[in-house]
Design a protein around this motif. Sequence first.
Motif, mmCIF file in Angstrom:
data_model
loop_
_atom_site.group_PDB
_atom_site.id
_atom_site.type_symbol
_atom_site.label_atom_id
_atom_site.label_comp_id
_atom_site.label_asym_id
_atom_site.label_seq_id
_atom_site.Cartn_x
_atom_site.Cartn_y
_atom_site.Cartn_z
ATOM 1 N N UNK A 159 0.835 -1.202 0.000
ATOM 2 C CA UNK A 159 0.000 0.000 0.000
ATOM 3 C C UNK A 159 0.867 1.248 0.000
ATOM 4 N N UNK A 160 1.872 1.290 0.859
ATOM 5 C CA UNK A 160 2.752 2.454 0.926
ATOM 6 C C UNK A 160 3.512 2.652 -0.380
ATOM 7 N N UNK A 161 3.900 1.566 -1.027
ATOM 8 C CA UNK A 161 4.694 1.660 -2.248
ATOM 9 C C UNK A 161 3.898 2.258 -3.409
ATOM 10 N N UNK A 162 2.657 1.831 -3.574
ATOM 11 C CA UNK A 162 1.894 2.286 -4.748
ATOM 12 C C UNK A 162 1.103 3.568 -4.496
ATOM 13 N N UNK A 163 0.859 3.906 -3.229
ATOM 14 C CA UNK A 163 0.085 5.117 -2.928
ATOM 15 C C UNK A 163 0.975 6.313 -2.617
ATOM 16 N N UNK A 164 2.239 6.083 -2.332
ATOM 17 C CA UNK A 164 3.152 7.185 -2.031
ATOM 18 C C UNK A 164 3.775 7.680 -3.328
ATOM 19 N N UNK A 165 3.025 8.456 -4.086
ATOM 20 C CA UNK A 165 3.468 8.904 -5.397
ATOM 21 C C UNK A 165 2.698 10.165 -5.795
ATOM 22 N N UNK A 166 3.233 10.876 -6.778
ATOM 23 C CA UNK A 166 2.581 12.110 -7.240
ATOM 24 C C UNK A 166 1.606 11.807 -8.374
ATOM 25 N N UNK A 167 0.689 10.904 -8.134
ATOM 26 C CA UNK A 167 -0.324 10.548 -9.111
ATOM 27 C C UNK A 167 -1.627 11.272 -8.778
ATOM 28 N N UNK A 168 -2.545 11.351 -9.739
ATOM 29 C CA UNK A 168 -3.851 11.942 -9.425
ATOM 30 C C UNK A 168 -4.489 11.257 -8.221
ATOM 31 N N UNK A 169 -4.924 12.045 -7.258
ATOM 32 C CA UNK A 169 -5.489 11.500 -6.021
ATOM 33 C C UNK A 169 -6.904 10.983 -6.268
ATOM 34 N N UNK A 183 -3.988 2.123 10.163
ATOM 35 C CA UNK A 183 -3.052 3.041 9.517
ATOM 36 C C UNK A 183 -3.504 3.380 8.102
ATOM 37 N N UNK A 184 -3.930 2.363 7.356
ATOM 38 C CA UNK A 184 -4.370 2.590 5.976
ATOM 39 C C UNK A 184 -5.590 3.504 5.963
ATOM 40 N N UNK A 185 -6.554 3.225 6.838
ATOM 41 C CA UNK A 185 -7.772 4.035 6.868
ATOM 42 C C UNK A 185 -7.482 5.472 7.281
ATOM 43 N N UNK A 186 -6.622 5.661 8.259
ATOM 44 C CA UNK A 186 -6.289 7.018 8.697
ATOM 45 C C UNK A 186 -5.536 7.784 7.609
ATOM 46 N N UNK A 187 -4.652 7.075 6.901
ATOM 47 C CA UNK A 187 -3.909 7.714 5.814
ATOM 48 C C UNK A 187 -4.850 8.195 4.729
ATOM 49 N N UNK A 188 -5.816 7.364 4.374
ATOM 50 C CA UNK A 188 -6.762 7.743 3.327
ATOM 51 C C UNK A 188 -7.671 8.887 3.784
ATOM 52 N N UNK A 189 -8.124 8.825 5.000
ATOM 53 C CA UNK A 189 -8.991 9.890 5.513
ATOM 54 C C UNK A 189 -8.253 11.220 5.575
ATOM 55 N N UNK A 190 -6.950 11.186 5.929
ATOM 56 C CA UNK A 190 -6.151 12.405 5.978
ATOM 57 C C UNK A 190 -5.980 13.016 4.592
ATOM 58 N N UNK A 191 -6.098 12.188 3.560
ATOM 59 C CA UNK A 191 -5.966 12.657 2.179
ATOM 60 C C UNK A 191 -7.338 12.875 1.525
ATOM 61 N N UNK A 192 -8.381 12.868 2.352
ATOM 62 C CA UNK A 192 -9.761 13.077 1.870
ATOM 63 C C UNK A 192 -10.173 12.025 0.836
ATOM 64 N N UNK A 193 -9.733 10.802 1.064
ATOM 65 C CA UNK A 193 -10.087 9.676 0.201
ATOM 66 C C UNK A 193 -10.994 8.738 0.991
ATOM 67 N N UNK A 194 -12.097 8.312 0.392
ATOM 68 C CA UNK A 194 -13.013 7.383 1.057
ATOM 69 C C UNK A 194 -12.524 5.955 0.819
ATOM 70 N N UNK A 195 -12.118 5.229 1.868
ATOM 71 C CA UNK A 195 -11.680 3.847 1.683
ATOM 72 C C UNK A 195 -12.875 2.886 1.688
ATOM 73 N N UNK A 196 -12.984 2.091 0.645
ATOM 74 C CA UNK A 196 -14.028 1.058 0.590
ATOM 75 C C UNK A 196 -13.309 -0.275 0.737
#
Length: 262
Positions: A159-169, A183-196
């Motif tokens: 998750x850290x490898x593929x999401x830690x990048x300058x790609x369209x959010x 950790x994954x859920x908090x990271x996504x919420x901090x980036x205003x991404x809804x985790x399903x």
Amino acid sequence: METSLARDLMSDEEWAFHERFILALRAPNGRKPLNHRLVLDGIFWIARTGSPWRDLPDEFGKWSSVYRQFRRWTLAGLWEQILEALNESRLVPDALQMIDSTVVRAHHQAAGGKRGTPRQGFGRSRGGFTTKIHLRINGAGLPMRSDITPGQTSDYLGFDLVMDDNLPEPSVLLADRGYDSGKVRKTMEARNVVPVIPMRKSRKLRVAVDRTLYRLRNLVERCFNKLKNARRVATRYDKTAESFLGFIDITSIRLWLRHLST
């Protein structure tokens, strides 16, 4: 009469797309270039068939020259530059994204790379000598980012490898329960991404999942199937992580271009 082994060659439009990246990468005062279109077709042939470099048909040129050019382009980051440009083009929907991983068998001849097998993305899992491919795709089912780890590596690291990048959010991220962690859920919420992400059975505090939306996650499974149509991706023959990732990126680029041409 000899039969040509060259099949599935680039169209003029596909070559025109690649050519501008190759010319931008070439040193201005370097040697006169080879027939880069033929070299690139030879690399695509290796990716599709999974053949050893020494078995490259003569019509693509000397195998060692094609291999050296592949390594030059790979180490120079050509494939990553092309994928980055495709992602930044915003030609396909990317508000909805998905991540997943798959384990591929590594051929025994792939062992022996410098710096040891773990650093080259080899490990031991239930499948034996394996490498795990971590993948992030967009709403059109096209690869955005990939990386590799030893086969037994947790999806959390992927998750850290593929999401830690300058790609369209993304606005929404789909993943299976292998990515269910605080950790994954908090990271996504901090980036205003809804985790399903479905929750593990051991979780006491449950969070509902939109099952209708989650069904779309089959796109990432289908993307893996398309990538593995390239035999150089379905089985790992490369000793180095750079070369194997190069073939994954090459196959990803061709999936993009075929999608955009339809």
